[in-house]
Design a protein around this motif. Structure first.
Motif, PDB file in Angstrom:
ATOM      1  N   ALA A 331       0.830  -1.205   0.000  1.00 17.50           N
ATOM      2  CA  ALA A 331       0.000   0.000   0.000  1.00 17.50           C
ATOM      3  C   ALA A 331       0.867   1.259   0.000  1.00 17.50           C
ATOM      4  N   TYR A 332       1.941   1.224   0.762  1.00 13.19           N
ATOM      5  CA  TYR A 332       2.823   2.390   0.871  1.00 13.19           C
ATOM      6  C   TYR A 332       3.511   2.692  -0.457  1.00 13.19           C
ATOM      7  N   PHE A 333       4.006   1.661  -1.153  1.00 15.60           N
ATOM      8  CA  PHE A 333       4.677   1.892  -2.426  1.00 15.60           C
ATOM      9  C   PHE A 333       3.758   2.636  -3.392  1.00 15.60           C
ATOM     10  N   LYS A 373      15.560  -2.115   9.752  1.00 11.69           N
ATOM     11  CA  LYS A 373      14.783  -0.906   9.544  1.00 11.69           C
ATOM     12  C   LYS A 373      14.740  -0.617   8.044  1.00 11.69           C
ATOM     13  N   LEU A 374      13.635  -0.056   7.590  1.00  8.02           N
ATOM     14  CA  LEU A 374      13.482   0.239   6.169  1.00  8.02           C
ATOM     15  C   LEU A 374      13.566   1.736   5.910  1.00  8.02           C
ATOM     16  N   LYS A 375      14.256   2.066   4.826  1.00  6.57           N
ATOM     17  CA  LYS A 375      14.385   3.455   4.383  1.00  6.57           C
ATOM     18  C   LYS A 375      13.950   3.557   2.930  1.00  6.57           C
ATOM     19  N   PRO A 383       7.570   5.447   7.245  1.00  5.15           N
ATOM     20  CA  PRO A 383       6.705   5.706   8.404  1.00  5.15           C
ATOM     21  C   PRO A 383       6.392   4.401   9.118  1.00  5.15           C
ATOM     22  N   ALA A 384       5.826   4.494  10.303  1.00  2.36           N
ATOM     23  CA  ALA A 384       5.486   3.301  11.068  1.00  2.36           C
ATOM     24  C   ALA A 384       4.316   2.558  10.447  1.00  2.36           C
ATOM     25  N   ARG A 385       3.420   3.299   9.807  1.00  2.00           N
ATOM     26  CA  ARG A 385       2.209   2.687   9.244  1.00  2.00           C
ATOM     27  C   ARG A 385       1.733   3.524   8.064  1.00  2.00           C
TER      28      ARG A 385
END
Length: 415
Positions: A331-333, A373-375, A383-385
């Protein structure tokens, strides 16, 4: 989530402080605290494994005071649970062997190993509201659909525990099911799910509805490949828009989610921030091909789909508080690229972290640890969500009355 791996035996042997004379509880406690304290790299502040043991050893001692030498696994499991609860990120958790086995089945394109009737439900005052009925499984074949309410299980009030226990017994189950006030009785026999959790496509009134349940993959099955095929079918059948439903979607492999996004965006990527290796690892998407580039090394092709397609159809993504980890990433992508509007609830909160299920622990379970951790490719953190563009809280009363409010909003936006 990265593919599940086991702990390197030599590393563990060098750092595991338990002894053969310790109790089962002490041995399990020492093993789990090592895994968490050594590997954790998530958003919480977690002590190293030696300090972690010092902090929580008194809890274990208190639970084992009656019989310190023979104290069992359950005492340690309770303390480990307290540690995980304090950490508070949704990725870090204890996993049973059966849960890990289910993930392996998902990757093979199958459903869970245990027999079931094939529904996901949510508890409500009136019973269990069905939020998913899987095509090809007993409940769906009997006519159960999203929004129906299971009011009784074997003539007792319907609860999640009652349904799970009935499925585990593997005997026929008597259900009372209500649809908008109209009740009927069903007798269903649980069975092992086969391909019911693969992505599915429906097209109604020119809108393609694509339901994706997870992003686990293997050499024999790829959700990304299935998503490309569904997009191709939608285009061939004249669809004018796409609803991608990720509500309740499980996790899977981060790279698979990125590859799947290539059906909708030409480029994208993420960076793994690793704690111990001292080097980042960059994953990039380019026209249906996935590349992996460890820091300081050449970019290499990691994966690709057999028949890429890039659609420009307008689309909306549905999410809720149960959309988890790799599904959050999908969803974020699309949202981050400005490709799709996201509708629903803020997601589970495991978007910016990933890792492995380490073990097996000596009691046969595993501990999933947020070790990455993702960047973004520009170096900014994830973001966290996922925060929806249009907030539509889940409304079980509306759903049980025949209205899916988030889907209605998606269709409205696509008009």
């Amino acid at each position: 989530m990265t593919p599940r791996t086991s702990l390197v035996a030599g590393l563990f042997a060098a750092c595991f402080l338990g002894s053969a004379l310790a109790s089962p509880a002490q041995d399990l406690f020492d093993q789990a605290t090592f895994l968490i304290g050594f590997y954790y790299n998530g958003p919480a502040k977690v002590q190293g494994f030696r300090e972690l043991r010092k902090t929580y050893q008194p809890q274990l001692d208190q639970l084992c005071a009656a019989d310190k030498d023979k104290c069992g696994f359950e005492a340690a499991r309770k303390v480990i649970g307290n540690i995980i609860q304090t950490i508070g990120d949704p990725f870090t958790q204890i996993m049973t062997r059966s849960e890990l086995a289910d993930e392996q089945r998902y990757g093979a394109g199958l459903g869970p190993a245990a027999p079931r009737i094939g529904v996901w439900t949510r508890p409500a005052p009136q019973g269990l509201v069905v939020v998913e009925a899987f095509p090809g499984e007993p409940a769906y074949e009997a006519g159960v659909r999203r929004g129906d309410v299971i009011t009784a299980v074997n003539n007792a009030p319907a609860t999640a525990q009652a349904l799970q226990s009935a499925e585990a017994a593997k005997n026929p189950i008597a259900l009372s099911v209500s649809r908008q006030g109209s009740a009927k009785g069903l007798n269903l026999t649980p069975r092992v799910a086969e391909q019911s959790m693969q992505p599915r496509l429906d097209i109604n009134n020119g809108i393609a509805y694509l339901r994706v349940y997870h992003f686990y993959a293997s050499d024999s099955f790829s959700p990304a490949e299935a998503i490309y095929n569904a997009v191709r079918q939608a285009t061939q059948r004249g669809a004018k828009g796409i609803v991608l439903d990720l509500r309740d979607s499980l996790t899977g492999y981060d790279s698979e989610a990125l590859l799947a996004a290539g059906a909708f965006i030409p480029k994208g990527g993420f960076v793994y921030d690793r704690r111990f290796q001292g080097a980042d690892e960059t994953h990039t998407l380019e026209n249906g091909q996935l590349y992996n580039q460890p820091e300081g090394q050449e970019k290499q092709l990691e994966n690709q789909v057999s028949q890429p397609i890039l659609t420009n159809l307008p689309m909306v993504v549905l999410v809720n508080r149960y959309t988890f980890n790799s599904a959050e990433m999908m969803a974020y992508f699309l949202q981050h690229a400005g490709r799709a509007k996201v509708v629903g609830e803020p997601t589970a909160g495991a978007l910016g972290i990933s890792g492995n299920a380490e073990g097996p622990l000596i009691n046969g379970e595993f501990v999933a640890v947020a070790s990455l951790k993702l960047k973004n490719l520009d170096g900014s953190p994830f973001p966290a969500r996922v925060t929806p563009d249009v907030l539509v809280p889940e409304d079980l009363n509306a759903l049980s009355s025949g209205r899916d409010l988030a889907l209605e909003k998606a269709l409205e936006l696509l008009k």
